[in-house]
Design an enzyme around this catalytic site. Structure first.
Site, PDB file in Angstrom:
ATOM      1  N   ARG A   1      -4.197   8.595  -4.276  1.00 20.66           N
ATOM      2  CA  ARG A   1      -4.805   8.697  -2.946  1.00 20.66           C
ATOM      3  C   ARG A   1      -6.141   9.441  -2.919  1.00 20.66           C
ATOM      4  O   ARG A   1      -6.800   9.483  -1.874  1.00 20.66           O
ATOM      5  CB  ARG A   1      -3.806   9.339  -1.973  1.00 20.66           C
ATOM      6  CG  ARG A   1      -2.508   8.557  -1.837  1.00 20.66           C
ATOM      7  CD  ARG A   1      -2.750   7.110  -1.481  1.00 20.66           C
ATOM      8  NE  ARG A   1      -1.499   6.382  -1.257  1.00 20.66           N
ATOM      9  CZ  ARG A   1      -1.419   5.163  -0.740  1.00 20.66           C
ATOM     10  NH1 ARG A   1      -2.525   4.500  -0.421  1.00 20.66           N
ATOM     11  NH2 ARG A   1      -0.256   4.573  -0.573  1.00 20.66           N
TER      12      ARG A   1
ATOM     13  N   HIS B   1       1.294  12.297  -8.713  1.00 15.33           N
ATOM     14  CA  HIS B   1       1.167  10.827  -8.620  1.00 15.33           C
ATOM     15  C   HIS B   1       0.461  10.453  -7.311  1.00 15.33           C
ATOM     16  O   HIS B   1      -0.475   9.644  -7.297  1.00 15.33           O
ATOM     17  CB  HIS B   1       2.578  10.216  -8.683  1.00 15.33           C
ATOM     18  CG  HIS B   1       2.594   8.732  -8.546  1.00 15.33           C
ATOM     19  ND1 HIS B   1       2.124   7.893  -9.530  1.00 15.33           N
ATOM     20  CD2 HIS B   1       3.003   7.929  -7.537  1.00 15.33           C
ATOM     21  CE1 HIS B   1       2.251   6.638  -9.128  1.00 15.33           C
ATOM     22  NE2 HIS B   1       2.777   6.635  -7.923  1.00 15.33           N
TER      23      HIS B   1
ATOM     24  N   ARG C   1       4.905   5.278   2.129  1.00 17.44           N
ATOM     25  CA  ARG C   1       5.177   4.298   1.062  1.00 17.44           C
ATOM     26  C   ARG C   1       5.528   5.006  -0.249  1.00 17.44           C
ATOM     27  O   ARG C   1       6.063   4.387  -1.163  1.00 17.44           O
ATOM     28  CB  ARG C   1       3.952   3.397   0.851  1.00 17.44           C
ATOM     29  CG  ARG C   1       3.642   2.472   2.006  1.00 17.44           C
ATOM     30  CD  ARG C   1       4.733   1.450   2.243  1.00 17.44           C
ATOM     31  NE  ARG C   1       4.997   0.633   1.062  1.00 17.44           N
ATOM     32  CZ  ARG C   1       4.291  -0.436   0.679  1.00 17.44           C
ATOM     33  NH1 ARG C   1       3.292  -0.842   1.421  1.00 17.44           N
ATOM     34  NH2 ARG C   1       4.600  -1.115  -0.416  1.00 17.44           N
ATOM     35  N   HIS C   2       5.223   6.299  -0.314  1.00 19.05           N
ATOM     36  CA  HIS C   2       5.586   7.065  -1.512  1.00 19.05           C
ATOM     37  C   HIS C   2       7.057   7.454  -1.388  1.00 19.05           C
ATOM     38  O   HIS C   2       7.424   8.306  -0.579  1.00 19.05           O
ATOM     39  CB  HIS C   2       4.658   8.278  -1.664  1.00 19.05           C
ATOM     40  CG  HIS C   2       3.269   7.834  -2.016  1.00 19.05           C
ATOM     41  ND1 HIS C   2       2.878   7.602  -3.306  1.00 19.05           N
ATOM     42  CD2 HIS C   2       2.218   7.498  -1.234  1.00 19.05           C
ATOM     43  CE1 HIS C   2       1.630   7.156  -3.316  1.00 19.05           C
ATOM     44  NE2 HIS C   2       1.210   7.086  -2.064  1.00 19.05           N
TER      45      HIS C   2
HETATM   46  C1  LIG Z   1      -5.675   1.621  -3.042  1.00 18.82           C
HETATM   47  C2  LIG Z   1      -4.315   1.198  -2.605  1.00 18.82           C
HETATM   48  C3  LIG Z   1      -4.148   0.000  -1.953  1.00 18.82           C
HETATM   49  C4  LIG Z   1      -2.876  -0.421  -1.545  1.00 18.82           C
HETATM   50  N1  LIG Z   1      -2.736  -1.603  -0.890  1.00 18.82           N
HETATM   51  C5  LIG Z   1      -1.505  -2.030  -0.530  1.00 18.82           C
HETATM   52  C6  LIG Z   1      -1.311  -3.285   0.143  1.00 18.82           C
HETATM   53  O1  LIG Z   1      -2.260  -4.010   0.409  1.00 18.82           O
HETATM   54  N2  LIG Z   1      -0.057  -3.645   0.482  1.00 18.82           N
HETATM   55  C7  LIG Z   1       1.027  -2.879   0.188  1.00 18.82           C
HETATM   56  O2  LIG Z   1       2.160  -3.274   0.492  1.00 18.82           O
HETATM   57  N3  LIG Z   1       0.885  -1.675  -0.404  1.00 18.82           N
HETATM   58  C8  LIG Z   1      -0.335  -1.238  -0.776  1.00 18.82           C
HETATM   59  N4  LIG Z   1      -0.470  -0.019  -1.387  1.00 18.82           N
HETATM   60  C9  LIG Z   1       0.706   0.836  -1.564  1.00 18.82           C
HETATM   61  C10 LIG Z   1       1.246   0.748  -3.016  1.00 18.82           C
HETATM   62  O3  LIG Z   1       1.631  -0.573  -3.341  1.00 18.82           O
HETATM   63  C11 LIG Z   1       2.465   1.682  -3.183  1.00 18.82           C
HETATM   64  O4  LIG Z   1       3.510   1.263  -2.330  1.00 18.82           O
HETATM   65  C12 LIG Z   1       2.142   3.122  -2.836  1.00 18.82           C
HETATM   66  O5  LIG Z   1       0.919   3.509  -3.385  1.00 18.82           O
HETATM   67  C13 LIG Z   1       3.261   4.026  -3.399  1.00 18.82           C
HETATM   68  O6  LIG Z   1       3.048   4.125  -4.795  1.00 18.82           O
HETATM   69  P1  LIG Z   1       4.172   3.968  -5.895  1.00 18.82           P
HETATM   70  O7  LIG Z   1       5.061   2.819  -5.608  1.00 18.82           O
HETATM   71  O8  LIG Z   1       3.527   4.047  -7.250  1.00 18.82           O
HETATM   72  O9  LIG Z   1       4.821   5.343  -5.808  1.00 18.82           O
HETATM   73  P2  LIG Z   1       6.115   6.061  -5.255  1.00 18.82           P
HETATM   74  O10 LIG Z   1       6.885   5.320  -4.254  1.00 18.82           O
HETATM   75  O11 LIG Z   1       5.535   7.347  -4.873  1.00 18.82           O
HETATM   76  O12 LIG Z   1       6.972   6.178  -6.567  1.00 18.82           O
HETATM   77  C14 LIG Z   1       6.522   6.948  -7.686  1.00 18.82           C
HETATM   78  C15 LIG Z   1       6.809   6.178  -8.952  1.00 18.82           C
HETATM   79  O13 LIG Z   1       8.214   6.051  -9.113  1.00 18.82           O
HETATM   80  C16 LIG Z   1       8.503   4.804  -9.702  1.00 18.82           C
HETATM   81  N5  LIG Z   1       9.310   4.015  -8.774  1.00 18.82           N
HETATM   82  C17 LIG Z   1       9.563   4.326  -7.457  1.00 18.82           C
HETATM   83  N6  LIG Z   1      10.379   3.394  -6.922  1.00 18.82           N
HETATM   84  C18 LIG Z   1      10.611   2.495  -7.895  1.00 18.82           C
HETATM   85  C19 LIG Z   1      11.359   1.292  -7.959  1.00 18.82           C
HETATM   86  N7  LIG Z   1      12.039   0.805  -6.923  1.00 18.82           N
HETATM   87  N8  LIG Z   1      11.398   0.620  -9.122  1.00 18.82           N
HETATM   88  C20 LIG Z   1      10.736   1.064 -10.209  1.00 18.82           C
HETATM   89  N9  LIG Z   1       9.987   2.191 -10.224  1.00 18.82           N
HETATM   90  C21 LIG Z   1       9.938   2.884  -9.081  1.00 18.82           C
HETATM   91  C22 LIG Z   1       7.173   4.126 -10.016  1.00 18.82           C
HETATM   92  O14 LIG Z   1       6.776   4.468 -11.319  1.00 18.82           O
HETATM   93  C23 LIG Z   1       6.247   4.768  -9.008  1.00 18.82           C
HETATM   94  O15 LIG Z   1       4.882   4.724  -9.406  1.00 18.82           O
HETATM   95  C24 LIG Z   1      -1.731   0.411  -1.795  1.00 18.82           C
HETATM   96  C25 LIG Z   1      -1.919   1.635  -2.459  1.00 18.82           C
HETATM   97  C26 LIG Z   1      -3.190   2.029  -2.861  1.00 18.82           C
HETATM   98  C27 LIG Z   1      -3.333   3.370  -3.540  1.00 18.82           C
END
Ligand SMILES: Cc1cc2nc3c(=O)[nH]c(=O)nc-3n(C[C@H](O)[C@H](O)[C@H](O)COP(=O)(O)OP(=O)(O)OC[C@H]3O[C@@H](n4cnc5c(N)ncnc54)[C@H](O)[C@@H]3O)c2cc1C
Length: 203
Positions: free
Chosen positions: A160, A155, A76-77
């Site tokens: 995590r 990040h 998902r990252h």
């Molecule tokens: C405790 C926990 C519980 C979670 N529970 C769920 C859940 O129930 N369901 C679910 O679907 N997911 C869940 N997630 C996953 C979460 O929603 C994120 O998809 C995942 O943590 C990736 O993080 P991110 O999007 O910040 O970072 P990355 O994809 O690593 O991106 C890094 C940063 O780049 C920027 N970025 C990246 N892409 C974009 C974009 N398209 N637009 C704008 N800015 C962007 C943002 O600032 C982002 O923080 C969970 C995560 C955690 C840590």
């Protein structure tokens, strides 16, 4: 059937000096200043100011052994590159599972064994591996290779290692943090590891 453990291996160890020097050179372009022979000091300043795009000039590649559920959380990252073992093209003989703490209970082992037997049974019919895989649980082991730059690694680790994250991804993030603390400390000086609390596992 085998019960395995999560593992992390750094595939592209790089010289700390070369890496930090390169990042300092890149970052100093912004200020039109010359390197002063202390790249760690410069990188600390960059991190303190939140000028973290400069950290994107360095990246690391890890080989990760985990289970399918945690692999799904990792990928998902988005600001990273991944290659993951295919369950379409790989036909399993002896399946490795990496379950969470509770499912490691030997009294429950038969549940995983029954999934393996069901998978193998389907393969004795006209099911291909890509069809039989539907019966395999989230605990099924998988290998992936991921490349992340230092900004994204920071990040990833912050999210995590947090208590809110799943215990198994916290364990994995802890392994990555240990490697970084040992080999590339300046990038993670401000990030700490949380223990995998037993009460979390038991929830
Ligand atoms: C405790 C926990 C519980 C979670 N529970 C769920 C859940 O129930 N369901 C679910 O679907 N997911 C869940 N997630 C996953 C979460 O929603 C994120 O998809 C995942 O943590 C990736 O993080 P991110 O999007 O910040 O970072 P990355 O994809 O690593 O991106 C890094 C940063 O780049 C920027 N970025 C990246 N892409 C974009 C974009 N398209 N637009 C704008 N800015 C962007 C943002 O600032 C982002 O923080 C969970 C995560 C955690 C840590």
């Amino acid at each position: 059937m085998r019960i395995g453990k999560q593992k992390v291996e750094l595939l592209n160890p790089q010289s700390y000096e070369e890496l930090t020097e390169k990042i300092e050179i890149a970052g100093r372009v912004c200020y039109q200043s010359e390197p002063k022979g202390d790249p760690e000091k410069f990188i600390r300043m960059i991190i303190k100011r939140g000028h973290e795009s400069v950290l994107e000039h360095g990246s690391l590649t890890f080989k990760v052994r985990t289970n399918r559920a945690i692999a799904n959380e990792i990928v998902r990252h988005r600001l990273a590159s991944y290659s993951q073992e295919s369950t379409r093209y790989v036909k399993y003989d002896d399946i490795e599972f990496i379950p969470g703490e509770k499912l490691k209970d030997p009294n429950l082992e038969n549940l995983l064994l029954s999934a393996e037997l069901a998978y193998k049974l389907l393969l004795t019919t006209d099911f291909k591996p890509e069809e039989a895989r539907d019966i395999l649980p989230n605990a099924t082991a998988t290998t992936l290779v991921m490349t992340m730059n230092f900004r994204e690694l920071r990040h990833f680790l912050k999210l995590r290692l947090d208590k809110a994250a799943h215990p198994q991804i916290r364990e994995l993030a802890g392994m990555i943090l240990e490697i970084l603390k040992e080999k590339y400390p300046v990038f993670v000086e401000d990030i700490e590891k949380y223990p995998v609390f037993v009460e979390d596992i038991e929830k």
